[in-house]
Design a protein around this motif. Structure first.
Motif, PDB file in Angstrom:
ATOM      1  N   TYR A   1       0.837  -1.190   0.000  1.00  7.70           N
ATOM      2  CA  TYR A   1       0.000   0.000   0.000  1.00  7.70           C
ATOM      3  C   TYR A   1       0.877   1.246   0.000  1.00  7.70           C
ATOM      4  CZ  TYR A   1      -3.374  -3.519   1.195  1.00  7.70           C
ATOM      5  OH  TYR A   1      -4.153  -4.644   1.160  1.00  7.70           O
ATOM      6  N   VAL A   2       0.436   2.245  -0.737  1.00  5.87           N
ATOM      7  CA  VAL A   2       1.112   3.529  -0.765  1.00  5.87           C
ATOM      8  C   VAL A   2       0.140   4.566  -0.229  1.00  5.87           C
ATOM      9  CG1 VAL A   2       2.204   5.303  -2.191  1.00  5.87           C
ATOM     10  CG2 VAL A   2       2.507   2.879  -2.758  1.00  5.87           C
ATOM     11  N   ILE A   3       0.583   5.306   0.775  1.00  5.87           N
ATOM     12  CA  ILE A   3      -0.190   6.427   1.293  1.00  5.87           C
ATOM     13  C   ILE A   3       0.508   7.697   0.827  1.00  5.87           C
ATOM     14  CG2 ILE A   3      -1.007   7.669   3.325  1.00  5.87           C
ATOM     15  CD1 ILE A   3      -0.956   4.974   4.820  1.00  5.87           C
ATOM     16  N   ALA A   4      -0.204   8.478   0.042  1.00  8.55           N
ATOM     17  CA  ALA A   4       0.304   9.773  -0.414  1.00  8.55           C
ATOM     18  C   ALA A   4      -0.392  10.851   0.407  1.00  8.55           C
ATOM     19  CB  ALA A   4       0.027   9.957  -1.898  1.00  8.55           C
ATOM     20  N   ASP A   5       0.370  11.527   1.219  1.00  2.24           N
ATOM     21  CA  ASP A   5      -0.110  12.589   2.103  1.00  2.24           C
ATOM     22  C   ASP A   5       0.389  13.897   1.484  1.00  2.24           C
ATOM     23  OD1 ASP A   5      -0.432  14.425   4.160  1.00  2.24           O
ATOM     24  OD2 ASP A   5       0.937  13.417   5.537  1.00  2.24           O
ATOM     25  N   ILE A   6      -0.520  14.704   0.964  1.00  2.00           N
ATOM     26  CA  ILE A   6      -0.121  15.834   0.125  1.00  2.00           C
ATOM     27  C   ILE A   6      -0.740  17.143   0.604  1.00  2.00           C
ATOM     28  CG2 ILE A   6      -0.235  16.762  -2.229  1.00  2.00           C
ATOM     29  CD1 ILE A   6      -0.204  13.816  -3.161  1.00  2.00           C
ATOM     30  N   LYS A   7       0.113  18.144   0.755  1.00  2.00           N
ATOM     31  CA  LYS A   7      -0.338  19.510   1.017  1.00  2.00           C
ATOM     32  C   LYS A   7      -0.086  20.306  -0.259  1.00  2.00           C
ATOM     33  CE  LYS A   7       0.385  23.626   3.763  1.00  2.00           C
ATOM     34  NZ  LYS A   7       1.200  24.263   4.812  1.00  2.00           N
ATOM     35  N   VAL A   8      -1.133  20.641  -0.941  1.00  2.00           N
ATOM     36  CA  VAL A   8      -1.032  21.360  -2.210  1.00  2.00           C
ATOM     37  C   VAL A   8      -0.620  22.804  -1.937  1.00  2.00           C
ATOM     38  CG1 VAL A   8      -2.301  22.147  -4.241  1.00  2.00           C
ATOM     39  CG2 VAL A   8      -2.741  19.862  -3.304  1.00  2.00           C
ATOM     40  N   THR A   9       0.398  23.260  -2.666  1.00  2.00           N
ATOM     41  CA  THR A   9       0.853  24.647  -2.561  1.00  2.00           C
ATOM     42  C   THR A   9       0.595  25.424  -3.844  1.00  2.00           C
ATOM     43  OG1 THR A   9       3.086  23.971  -3.208  1.00  2.00           O
ATOM     44  CG2 THR A   9       2.620  24.095  -0.839  1.00  2.00           C
ATOM     45  N   ASP A  10       0.319  24.712  -4.940  1.00  2.00           N
ATOM     46  CA  ASP A  10      -0.002  25.312  -6.238  1.00  2.00           C
ATOM     47  C   ASP A  10      -0.937  24.340  -6.959  1.00  2.00           C
ATOM     48  OD1 ASP A  10      -0.123  26.199  -8.867  1.00  2.00           O
ATOM     49  OD2 ASP A  10       2.037  26.195  -9.177  1.00  2.00           O
ATOM     50  N   ASN A  11      -2.161  24.749  -7.190  1.00  2.00           N
ATOM     51  CA  ASN A  11      -3.182  23.869  -7.775  1.00  2.00           C
ATOM     52  C   ASN A  11      -2.987  23.548  -9.251  1.00  2.00           C
ATOM     53  OD1 ASN A  11      -4.702  23.646  -5.396  1.00  2.00           O
ATOM     54  ND2 ASN A  11      -5.824  25.514  -5.853  1.00  2.00           N
ATOM     55  N   SER A  12      -2.079  24.190  -9.931  1.00  2.00           N
ATOM     56  CA  SER A  12      -2.006  24.088 -11.389  1.00  2.00           C
ATOM     57  C   SER A  12      -1.697  22.679 -11.907  1.00  2.00           C
ATOM     58  CB  SER A  12      -0.984  25.080 -11.942  1.00  2.00           C
ATOM     59  OG  SER A  12       0.319  24.764 -11.488  1.00  2.00           O
ATOM     60  N   TRP A  13      -1.034  21.856 -11.149  1.00  2.00           N
ATOM     61  CA  TRP A  13      -0.645  20.511 -11.583  1.00  2.00           C
ATOM     62  C   TRP A  13      -1.780  19.494 -11.452  1.00  2.00           C
ATOM     63  CZ3 TRP A  13      -0.742  16.543  -7.942  1.00  2.00           C
ATOM     64  CH2 TRP A  13      -0.837  16.950  -6.604  1.00  2.00           C
ATOM     65  N   ILE A  14      -2.767  19.779 -10.647  1.00  2.00           N
ATOM     66  CA  ILE A  14      -3.763  18.772 -10.266  1.00  2.00           C
ATOM     67  C   ILE A  14      -4.607  18.260 -11.435  1.00  2.00           C
ATOM     68  CG2 ILE A  14      -5.785  18.318  -8.822  1.00  2.00           C
ATOM     69  CD1 ILE A  14      -4.475  20.099  -6.688  1.00  2.00           C
ATOM     70  N   PRO A  15      -5.180  19.108 -12.299  1.00  2.00           N
ATOM     71  CA  PRO A  15      -6.027  18.562 -13.379  1.00  2.00           C
ATOM     72  C   PRO A  15      -5.296  17.583 -14.296  1.00  2.00           C
ATOM     73  CG  PRO A  15      -6.419  20.911 -13.131  1.00  2.00           C
ATOM     74  CD  PRO A  15      -5.223  20.575 -12.275  1.00  2.00           C
ATOM     75  N   ASP A  16      -4.092  17.925 -14.718  1.00  2.00           N
ATOM     76  CA  ASP A  16      -3.334  17.049 -15.605  1.00  2.00           C
ATOM     77  C   ASP A  16      -2.931  15.761 -14.885  1.00  2.00           C
ATOM     78  OD1 ASP A  16      -2.170  16.508 -18.131  1.00  2.00           O
ATOM     79  OD2 ASP A  16      -0.209  17.138 -17.396  1.00  2.00           O
ATOM     80  N   TYR A  17      -2.533  15.878 -13.627  1.00  2.00           N
ATOM     81  CA  TYR A  17      -2.145  14.722 -12.824  1.00  2.00           C
ATOM     82  C   TYR A  17      -3.333  13.777 -12.661  1.00  2.00           C
ATOM     83  CZ  TYR A  17       0.286  12.254  -9.005  1.00  2.00           C
ATOM     84  OH  TYR A  17       0.904  11.318  -8.214  1.00  2.00           O
TER      85      TYR A  17
END
Length: 108
Positions: A4-20
């Motif tokens: 299992y992989v847990i990705a714990d993420i604090k977004v600092t710039d939203n621009s990458w999210i749609p493409d990701y």
């Protein structure tokens, strides 16, 4: 044994999210993984709340699959975009029950 992989993420710039979000799901699947959840609905029931925007939980069939995914040329530009636009912590867990008390898991 599942990994299992847990990705714990604090977004600092939203621009990458749609493409990701539009592309990484297919890359995860290509390497045998699947998302169990991707959510920003995080409730802390004990301890200090995490300074987190979202958490993703992924399941892979084995550690080699995780390593192949994370190190792939296909994922590299998305990983870089996530790293540039967030503070990320990725944790890998196996399905071993070290205490040996959960009957449906293999003994550790």
């Amino acid at each position: 044994m599942s990994i299992y992989v847990i990705a714990d993420i604090k977004v600092t710039d939203n621009s990458w999210i749609p493409d990701y979000a539009a592309n990484v799901h297919n890359i995860v699947h290509k390497f045998g993984g699947k998302y169990l959840t991707r959510t920003g609905n995080i409730t802390t029931v004990e301890g200090e709340p995490m300074d987190t925007t979202l958490v993703a939980l992924l399941e892979f069939p084995d550690i080699t699959s995780v390593q192949n995914f994370a190190g792939s040329d296909e994922y590299a530009p998305y990983a870089k975009a996530r790293q540039d636009g967030s503070v990320s912590r990725l944790h890998i867990l196996d399905a071993v029950d070290l205490a040996g008390t959960i009957p449906y898991l293999e003994k550790g």
